[in-house]
Write an enzyme that holds these catalytic residues in place. Structure first.
Site, PDB file in Angstrom:
ATOM      1  CB  SER A  12      -0.927   0.014   1.224  1.00  0.00           C
ATOM      2  OG  SER A  12      -0.190  -0.075   2.413  1.00  0.00           O
ATOM      3  CB  CYS A  13       1.914   3.325  -2.377  1.00  0.00           C
ATOM      4  SG  CYS A  13       2.600   1.702  -2.808  1.00  0.00           S
ATOM      5  CB  THR A  14       0.856   7.942   0.241  1.00  0.00           C
ATOM      6  OG1 THR A  14       0.493   7.163   1.382  1.00  0.00           O
ATOM      7  CG2 THR A  14       0.064   9.243   0.233  1.00  0.00           C
TER       8      THR A  14
END
Length: 482
Positions: A12-14
Site C-alpha cells: 500500500s502506498c501514497t
C-alpha cells in the site's frame, strides 16, 4: 490463490500528483511512496537500455505473458532486489521524458467484483512499468497503451497509475477485471491519493480530460451500479467506502491537503474531500517530499507526538512509516531542452529519516550502491544504509531525544541543500556540453551527488550509534575514588 483484491504482501502506498501551473517552476510532478513487503523489501535503482529490454514478458508473479514491441526506449526504474516474485519496476522516466509511477493499490467494491472479477493471470502492478513505459511518447499514450492491455488481458488487481510528461499529468484507475478510467489532472491542481478509488465525476463529452474503457458507461447502466440520479461519480460507483478506510486512507488525504491548504478545515475521516485541489501556494519538490515523509506532525495523531492521547497517536495510518521502501518524485521541467529536463528524485528506506537524491534521468547508469542491493544488510547499499538509520533513529524519536532528532533534521537539510546545489550547478553548465555527451555527463553528475549524500548518511549513522551507545541498559557509573 489470487484473492478478490490481490496485493503483494499488504502493499500500500501514497501518491502525490501536481500539475504544471501548481508548481513553483512550471514542472509536472508525479510522486509516490512505495510501501510494500512489510518493513523490509530491498529496492534497486537502475537504467534499462534497449538491449536489456525483453522481447517477451513472462511474469514470475502470476504468469502474465506479453510479446513486446521491438523498439523500446531507455528508461530508469526501481525494481525489487529479489526478482524471484516479479520485477515490480514501480517508477521511471524514459528518454522521451514520459514518467510513470505504478502503482497505487486500490480496491473495487464487491458488487463490481462479482460482475467483472479480477483475472488471475492478467496484467498487474508487477509488470505494468516494464511493458508500458519503454513504448510510450507522451502521458496520454501511456493511458491508451495501459488501457488497451487491461481491456484485452484483464488485470489481477485494482490500482491507480500516474503518467506525466512536460505538459500533462494523468491518473489512471482500474476497477474490476477489465474496466478503467483516467483523468487529466487540471494544471493548477494537486492530488493526494491513498489506497482508495479517487476519480470523481467523469465527463463523457470531454475526451481531452477523460479516457475510459469503451463500455464503462453502458456497463454501469446494464448492472444498475450508479445510485446517483445525476452524473457519473467513478469513485462512488466502483470504489469502496469501508469503516477501515476512514482510519487507513482518508486521514492521509486530510493531512496532505492540510499541508498545501492549511486554512481549509476538514474532517480526517471524511470521504467527501475533493480528489483535486488548487494549492494555497505553489508546490516545490521539498513540499512533496515533506508530505511523503509526514506522520501527522503538529496534530494529536502524530505517533511520535506529545499531544493527544495514546489512542489518538495510534488512530490513523501515517504516510511516513516503517513500510516505506522507496520514494520517487518524477519531475519534468519546462525551462530546459528535453535532454536535460527530467529528474528522477529518489529516496530509499523510511522517509521520515531520509533525503531524496536528484538523478538526471537522461543517464546511462546508476551508482553501484543504488543498483546493487544485496538481500542482507550492508552499509555499502544505499537502501540498507537508510534502513539502518531508521532502525536507530526511530526509538530516539519515540523518546523525544533532542540530540538525535536534531542530528536527523540537520542531515536531511544538508542532503536537500546538496541535491539542490548539484542540480543548480548542472543547470548552469549543461549548455556547454554536446547533446551526444549529455547522458555520460549526467551519469557522472549523478554519481557525485549520490556519493555526497551517501557520505552524509554514513555520518548520520555514526552519530546515532554514538548516541545509542550512551543509552544501553547494562551500564554502571563507578563512584568514589579511583
Amino acid at each position: 490463490m489470487i484473492f478478490l483484491n490481490n496485493t503483494r504482501n499488504n502493499s500500500s502506498c501514497t501518491a502525490v500528483l501536481v500539475g504544471k501551473n501548481a508548481t513553483v517552476d512550471g514542472s509536472t510532478m508525479i510522486a509516490r511512496n512505495e510501501d510494500a513487503g512489510g518493513g523490509i523489501n530491498p529496492k534497486r535503482f537502475v537504467v534499462v537500455t534497449p538491449d536489456q529490454q525483453p522481447t517477451e514478458y513472462i511474469s514470475t508473479f502470476n504468469g502474465f505473458k506479453l510479446t513486446l514491441p521491438a523498439d523500446p526506449l531507455r528508461y530508469t526504474e526501481t525494481p525489487c532486489a529479489d526478482v524471484s516474485d516479479g520485477v515490480w519496476g514501480e517508477s521511471g522516466i524514459n528518454t522521451d521524458n514520459v514518467a510513470m509511477s505504478s502503482t497505487e493499490t486500490e480496491f473495487t467494491n464487491t458488487t463490481v467484483l462479482g460482475i467483472d472479477p479480477l483475472v488471475d493471470d492478467g496484467i498487474g502492478e508487477e509488470a505494468m512499468l516494464t511493458v508500458v513505459l519503454p513504448y510510450i511518447h507522451s502521458a496520454r499514450e501511456g493511458v491508451k497503451r495501459l488501457g488497451a492491455l487491461i481491456t484485452k488481458y484483464g488485470t489481477c488487481e485494482s490500482n491507480g497509475i500516474a503518467f506525466s510528461d512536460q505538459d500533462e499529468v494523468w491518473y489512471f484507475e482500474t476497477v474490476g477485471g477489465h474496466h478503467w478510467a483516467a483523468e487529466r489532472i487540471p494544471d493548477n491542481t494537486y492530488v493526494i491519493a491513498p489506497n482508495q478509488t479517487g476519480i470523481q465525476e467523469i465527463d463523457f463529452d470531454d475526451p481531452d480530460h477523460f479516457m475510459y474503457s469503451d463500455d464503462l458507461k453502458s456497463f454501469a447502466e446494464t448492472y444498475h451500479l450508479n445510485k446517483s440520479p445525476k452524473g457519473f461519480n467513478f469513485r462512488a460507483i466502483f470504489g469502496e467506502d469501508l469503516q477501515s478506510d476512514h482510519y487507513y486512507n482518508t486521514p492521509r488525504v486530510w493531512y496532505g491537503q492540510r499541508v498545501l491548504n492549511p486554512k481549509i478545515k476538514q474532517d480526517p475521516e471524511s470521504r467527501c474531500m475533493p480528489f483535486e485541489r488548487v494549492p494555497a501556494h505553489l508546490v516545490s519538490v521539498e513540499d512533496v517530499a515533506f508530505i511523503l515523509s509526514s506522520h501527522y506532525q503538529e496534530t494529536d495523531f502524530d505517533p511520535y507526538g506529545k499531544t493527544g492521547t495514546p489512542e489518538t497517536r495510534q488512530r490513523y495510518r501515517p504516510i511516513g512509516m516503517n513500510r516505506n521502501q522507496e520514494m520517487h518524485i518524477l519531475q519534468i521541467r519546462p525551462d530546459f531542452p528535453a535532454d536535460h529536463a527530467a529528474i528522477h528524485w529518489l529516496a530509499e528506506g523510511v522517509n521520515i529519516f531520509n533525503t531524496p537524491v536528484p538523478f538526471f534521468a537522461n543517464c546511462l547508469d546508476t551508482p553501484a550502491n543504488f543498483k546493487n542491493t544485496p538481500l542482507r544488510t550492508t552499509t555499502e547499499s544505499f537502501y540498507w544504509l537508510n534502513k539502518l538509520v531508521a532502525m536507530l533513529a526511530d526509538p530516539f524519536f519515540a523518546e523525544h531525544d533532542w540530540d538525535a532528532m536534531t542530528a536527523v533534521s540537520e542531515s536531511r537539510k544538508f542532503g536537500f541543500a546538496k541535491g539542490r546545489q548539484a542540480v543548480t550547478l548542472a543547470d548552469k553548465a549543461f549548455a556547454d556540453q554536446k547533446a551526444a555527451d549529455l547522458p555520460r555527463w549526467h551519469t557522472e553528475i549523478n554519481a557525485k551527488i549520490a556519493a555526497t549524500i551517501t557520505d552524509n548518511l554514513k555520518d548520520l549513522l555514526h552519530q546515532l550509534v554514538l548516541l545509542r551507545a550512551e543509552k544501553m541498559v547494562p551500564t554502571f557509573e563507578k563512584g568514589g575514588e579511583m
